[in-house]
Design a protein around this motif. Structure first.
Motif, mmCIF file in Angstrom:
data_model
loop_
_atom_site.group_PDB
_atom_site.id
_atom_site.type_symbol
_atom_site.label_atom_id
_atom_site.label_comp_id
_atom_site.label_asym_id
_atom_site.label_seq_id
_atom_site.Cartn_x
_atom_site.Cartn_y
_atom_site.Cartn_z
ATOM 1 N N GLY A 154 29.846 77.599 42.103
ATOM 2 C CA GLY A 154 31.306 77.430 42.055
ATOM 3 C C GLY A 154 31.961 78.558 41.275
ATOM 4 N N PRO A 155 31.662 78.651 39.978
ATOM 5 C CA PRO A 155 32.282 79.728 39.192
ATOM 6 C C PRO A 155 31.936 81.135 39.690
ATOM 7 N N VAL A 156 30.668 81.377 40.004
ATOM 8 C CA VAL A 156 30.260 82.752 40.310
ATOM 9 C C VAL A 156 30.813 83.213 41.658
ATOM 10 N N VAL A 157 30.607 82.410 42.699
ATOM 11 C CA VAL A 157 31.071 82.855 44.019
ATOM 12 C C VAL A 157 32.601 82.958 44.020
ATOM 13 N N THR A 158 33.266 82.012 43.361
ATOM 14 C CA THR A 158 34.726 82.103 43.289
ATOM 15 C C THR A 158 35.148 83.405 42.612
ATOM 16 N N ALA A 159 34.458 83.740 41.513
ATOM 17 C CA ALA A 159 34.826 84.965 40.791
ATOM 18 C C ALA A 159 34.596 86.192 41.671
ATOM 19 N N LEU A 160 33.504 86.201 42.417
ATOM 20 C CA LEU A 160 33.217 87.355 43.271
ATOM 21 C C LEU A 160 34.267 87.465 44.381
ATOM 22 N N LEU A 161 34.579 86.328 45.004
ATOM 23 C CA LEU A 161 35.603 86.355 46.055
ATOM 24 C C LEU A 161 36.957 86.733 45.472
ATOM 25 N N PHE A 162 37.242 86.217 44.300
ATOM 26 C CA PHE A 162 38.512 86.509 43.632
ATOM 27 C C PHE A 162 38.628 88.012 43.363
ATOM 28 N N ALA A 163 37.509 88.602 42.903
ATOM 29 C CA ALA A 163 37.534 90.039 42.632
ATOM 30 C C ALA A 163 37.818 90.819 43.912
ATOM 31 N N GLY A 164 37.201 90.372 45.005
ATOM 32 C CA GLY A 164 37.382 91.088 46.262
ATOM 33 C C GLY A 164 38.769 90.890 46.841
ATOM 34 N N ARG A 165 39.286 89.678 46.737
ATOM 35 C CA ARG A 165 40.577 89.386 47.377
ATOM 36 C C ARG A 165 41.756 89.701 46.441
ATOM 37 N N ALA A 166 41.785 89.051 45.295
ATOM 38 C CA ALA A 166 42.953 89.178 44.430
ATOM 39 C C ALA A 166 42.837 90.366 43.477
ATOM 40 N N GLY A 167 41.632 90.585 42.937
ATOM 41 C CA GLY A 167 41.459 91.662 41.963
ATOM 42 C C GLY A 167 41.773 93.015 42.568
ATOM 43 N N SER A 168 41.227 93.271 43.761
ATOM 44 C CA SER A 168 41.465 94.571 44.369
ATOM 45 C C SER A 168 42.942 94.728 44.712
ATOM 46 N N ALA A 169 43.576 93.632 45.135
ATOM 47 C CA ALA A 169 45.002 93.716 45.464
ATOM 48 C C ALA A 169 45.825 94.028 44.214
ATOM 49 N N LEU A 170 45.450 93.401 43.105
ATOM 50 C CA LEU A 170 46.158 93.676 41.850
ATOM 51 C C LEU A 170 46.041 95.146 41.475
ATOM 52 N N THR A 171 44.809 95.654 41.534
ATOM 53 C CA THR A 171 44.587 97.054 41.171
ATOM 54 C C THR A 171 45.401 97.980 42.063
ATOM 55 N N ALA A 172 45.333 97.726 43.363
ATOM 56 C CA ALA A 172 46.049 98.603 44.292
ATOM 57 C C ALA A 172 47.553 98.539 44.033
ATOM 58 N N GLU A 173 48.058 97.339 43.811
ATOM 59 C CA GLU A 173 49.502 97.190 43.597
ATOM 60 C C GLU A 173 49.942 97.955 42.343
ATOM 61 N N ILE A 174 49.218 97.740 41.249
ATOM 62 C CA ILE A 174 49.611 98.391 39.993
ATOM 63 C C ILE A 174 49.418 99.901 40.107
ATOM 64 N N GLY A 175 48.307 100.316 40.727
ATOM 65 C CA GLY A 175 48.060 101.748 40.898
ATOM 66 C C GLY A 175 49.161 102.403 41.709
ATOM 67 N N LEU A 176 49.592 101.721 42.777
ATOM 68 C CA LEU A 176 50.657 102.295 43.600
ATOM 69 C C LEU A 176 51.981 102.313 42.846
ATOM 70 N N MET A 177 52.213 101.288 42.035
ATOM 71 C CA MET A 177 53.438 101.299 41.227
ATOM 72 C C MET A 177 53.430 102.486 40.278
ATOM 73 N N LYS A 178 52.222 102.810 39.803
ATOM 74 C CA LYS A 178 52.120 103.967 38.920
ATOM 75 C C LYS A 178 52.358 105.252 39.724
ATOM 76 N N ALA A 179 51.723 105.334 40.905
ATOM 77 C CA ALA A 179 51.828 106.550 41.708
ATOM 78 C C ALA A 179 53.263 106.791 42.170
ATOM 79 N N THR A 180 54.017 105.725 42.408
ATOM 80 C CA THR A 180 55.392 105.913 42.876
ATOM 81 C C THR A 180 56.381 105.912 41.710
ATOM 82 N N GLU A 181 55.885 106.123 40.518
ATOM 83 C CA GLU A 181 56.709 106.269 39.310
ATOM 84 C C GLU A 181 57.477 105.013 38.948
ATOM 85 N N GLN A 182 57.087 103.850 39.522
ATOM 86 C CA GLN A 182 57.817 102.624 39.183
ATOM 87 C C GLN A 182 57.561 102.227 37.733
#
Lengths: 285, 160, 274
Positions: free
Chosen positions: A124-152
């Motif tokens: 439960g905890p481990v697979v959820t964390a792995l899926l979370f990293a793939g789905r939500a974690g990567s999206a968070l990183t990309a969103e924040i990184g793009l906000m940085k790249a576009t000077e937001q």
């Protein structure tokens, strides 16, 4: 004649070796190792300071809780479907595998217990964390990184708004909130998936599936323990995700690399932490 | 604003279903309701050997679960195991001459304590010790005894 | 017409400012003054340190040496909260506009007001619409930043920059990548905001004609230093070779056409690319 041939051979070898040495940078090799070590250490230091600022920055969210709600939607609700579907299948597979093993010992009555314990304590905890990293974690990183790249983020800073408080803190907090909820739902759905296979397909008695489970699962040792694990994982994965985004090189290549790092580092961190937490809790018994 | 409402609604549903899942796990899987013994009282029993008995193992009477083992200690004066278990307050009237034995569910299953009532009119009170006990059957000992019996039998046969 | 250094009537006062990135000197003992209520152009080729200079003024990076006063306060010595207070009085227009992509145009302009004041929603709405009206985008308040053209995005960012009624706005390449009409609109807005609201403006650009047309004073930067200054007309007439090359867009001159390289023939004859 032979002697001179040998020495010429050695000389040639020597030249080749020195050329290889030069090609791979000679002492630069060690310089590289040193540089990488220093980089890693300084990055860890920055990540820690960043975490401190984020946690302190959460006071900013008290009158602005809707920011957190919105992020819980982004990282939690949008991850829900994949978590539920995975939970169902993992529970079903556990029941099939568990049954095939248990039946050889004549202990197939314990199937419910095996499925529940595996899910609550580990999967439960481990697979959820792995899926979370793939789905939500990567999206968070990309969103924040793009906000940085576009000077937001820079724009916010120039508007006298601290982006760590406004952008990072709500996302981090949302991750910490969402993970245990997701993991709980994963386990619950998994238990029903196991019931589906164990009772529906294999033909075990529904009553013994539940009663074996109930007699063997302890609320504190198993359920709360798993919940605690998922809180730790939520903290870690969210931390890695927001830091990687915030620290990304503000180019498209940099953001894609940061996203990649989030998934890899989060997965490794989750598995390593899982081992440490498990050995700590089992060590106590 | 409208969109904000929708976010809030979804997040509300999300959190509620997370908590519901936790409740399902707690009551349906962890069975938190029934494992909590209400107004328990404590009984003790000494065993020569507890075998594989563990803390939290069930305590049953006539096959019905009435409590659970709360502690297993070694009594260094008598060289025996002292097992404490808490019994649900609803089952007060256990006769004084009841006997406790360590039983195994199935051939290799987990071990539990079974209590057989006696005929006494007086009942056990909180903290009392059950005098009549029967230790766990240890498989190795059993096999050993069987082997001894078998070898005795065959050697007798030879003598004849 | 340009006041002396340390005069109170300068918004930005920079003396001997040096900033290094690693071993590279980006800003080299630079001194300049931005008088209050004027439009000042800072022009220079790409990579000459113009944007770095804006970041230094905004306090986003700290200089290695020299003094840097904004409105009489030494920016590098300010604490974080003092710096944030100062920034509320500075606007900055980024090259890309830097609108928050998850908020509508209205919310973008409302963002700094919401963050720093407690205005009731009804008044906030009026203020935001007034700011949008000023840049001619009142009708577009519902749109998301992704639905705006480049020129509109920059105007929207300008509306956001004036939301808190700053004393000064820094424009980072306001004309880059715009069509002539949008350029004209931005130039008109910069001039208007300066004249009507008295906002001091720093326009950093490499667009000579458009920038000179709206500015009261011009600095020319090269390799981290000021290589020429004066009224726009004077700068355009300057005899300095450096200035001439930049103003007229000559491909070769003091700024060499060639990226520093070893001798051409020698380079071709040696077969080793590493």
């Amino acid at each position: 004649m032979q002697k001179s041939g040998l020495s010429a051979f050695l000389a040639r070898r020597g030249q080749a070796l020195s050329r290889i040495w030069q090609q791979y940078g000679g002492l630069d090799l060690f310089r590289n190792i040193g540089e990488r070590t220093l980089n890693t250490v300084s990055r860890l230091g920055r990540a820690t300071l960043f975490l401190y600022e984020t946690v302190v920055g959460m006071t900013y969210l008290v009158p602005r809780f809707s920011l957190v709600v919105q992020q819980v939607f982004n990282v939690g609700v949008l991850t829900l479907l994949i978590i539920l579907v995975s939970g169902l299948f993992v529970g079903m597979v556990l029941a099939l595998q568990g049954y095939n093993t248990l039946v050889t010992f004549g202990a197939e009555e314990s199937l419910g217990l095996v499925v529940a314990l595996t899910l609550l304590r580990e999967l439960g905890p481990v697979v959820t964390a792995l899926l979370f990293a793939g789905r939500a974690g990567s999206a968070l990183t990309a969103e924040i990184g793009l906000m940085k790249a576009t000077e937001q983020l820079a724009g916010m800073e120039m508007m006298a708004v601290n982006p760590i408080k406004r952008v990072i803190a709500p996302r981090f907090l949302a991750g910490v909130i969402a993970m245990p909820l997701l993991a709980t739902m994963f386990s619950a759905v998994g238990v029903f998936g196991g019931h589906l296979i164990g009772v529906g397909l294999v033909g075990l008695d529904s009553g013994s599936y539940w009663s074996q489970m109930q007699s063997g699962v302890d609320f504190y040792d198993d359920i709360l323990n798993g919940l605690m694990k998922s809180v730790v994982f939520g903290f870690t994965v969210s931390w890695i995700a927001v830091f990687e985004g915030y620290d990304a090189v503000p180019t498209s290549e940099g953001v894609s690399r940061a996203t990649n790092h989030t998934v890899v580092y989060s997965s490794l961190a989750v598995l390593a932490l899982d081992f440490i937490l498990t050995s700590l809790t089992l060590g106590e018994v | 604003m409208q969109q904000k409402r929708i976010f809030e609604l979804w997040v509300g549903i999300f959190v509620a279903s997370g908590l519901a899942a936790l409740a399902v796990l707690a009551f349906k899987v962890g069975d938190i309701g029934s494992t909590e013994v209400s107004q328990p009282y404590v009984l003790k029993a000494r065993f020569a050997n507890v075998g594989g008995l563990k803390v939290k193992a069930p305590v049953t009477m006539a096959g019905v679960r009435i409590g659970r083992v709360s502690g297993i200690q070694f009594d260094s004066e008598r060289y025996q195991a002292l097992v404490t278990f808490s019994v649900d307050g609803r089952y007060k009237n256990i006769p004084e001459d009841a006997s406790a034995s360590i039983l195994t569910s199935g051939l290799l299953g987990e071990q539990y304590i079974g209590i057989e009532p006696g005929g006494s009119e007086a009942y056990l009170k909180d903290g009392d010790v059950i005098q009549l006990t029967q230790s766990a059957l240890v498989l190795e000992n059993l096999i050993g005894q069987v082997m001894v019996k078998l070898t005795e039998g065959s050697s007798n046969g030879k003598d004849k | 017409m340009i006041p002396e250094n340390n005069n109170l009537d300068s918004v930005v006062d920079i003396k001997d400012l040096t900033f290094r990135y690693g071993s590279r000197v980006i800003v080299d003992k630079l001194s300049l003054t931005i008088p209050r209520g004027k439009v000042v152009a800072i022009m220079g080729g790409s990579g000459c340190g113009k944007t770095t200079l804006l970041n230094l003024i905004g306090g986003r990076i700290k200089p290695d040496s020299g003094t840097l006063l904004v409105d009489g306060q030494s920016v590098p010595d300010l604490s974080k909260s003092e710096l944030f207070d100062l920034r509320k009085r500075m606007g900055m227009l980024f090259q890309t506009g830097a609108l928050l992509t998850d908020l509508s145009l209205f919310e973008n302009v409302a963002f700094p007001i919401r963050e720093h004041t407690q205005l009731p929603e009804a008044i906030l709405r009026k203020v935001v619409l007034m700011k949008l009206e000023r840049v001619g985008l009142r009708g577009a308040w519902r749109l998301m930043p992704s639905e705006l053209s480049g020129g509109m995005a920059r105007r929207a960012a300008l509306a956001r920059a004036i939301a808190l009624e700053p004393m000064m706005i820094m424009y980072d390449e306001p004309f880059t990548g715009l069509d002539p009409i949008s350029k004209g609109v931005i130039a008109k807005l910069i001039k208007e905001l300066n004249e009507v609201l008295g906002i001091t403006s720093i326009v950093v650009s490499h667009d000579v004609a458009d920038t000179c047309a709206i500015s009261d004073y011009a600095y020319l930067m090269g390799e981290g230093r000021i290589i020429g200054e004066g009224l726009p007309s004077e700068v355009q007439q300057s005899k300095s070779e450096h200035v001439r090359q930049f103003m007229e867009g000559l491909p070769d001159g003091p700024v060499p056409y060639q990226y520093p390289a070893p001798d051409y023939v020698e380079d071709l004859l040696t077969g080793d690319a590493s």
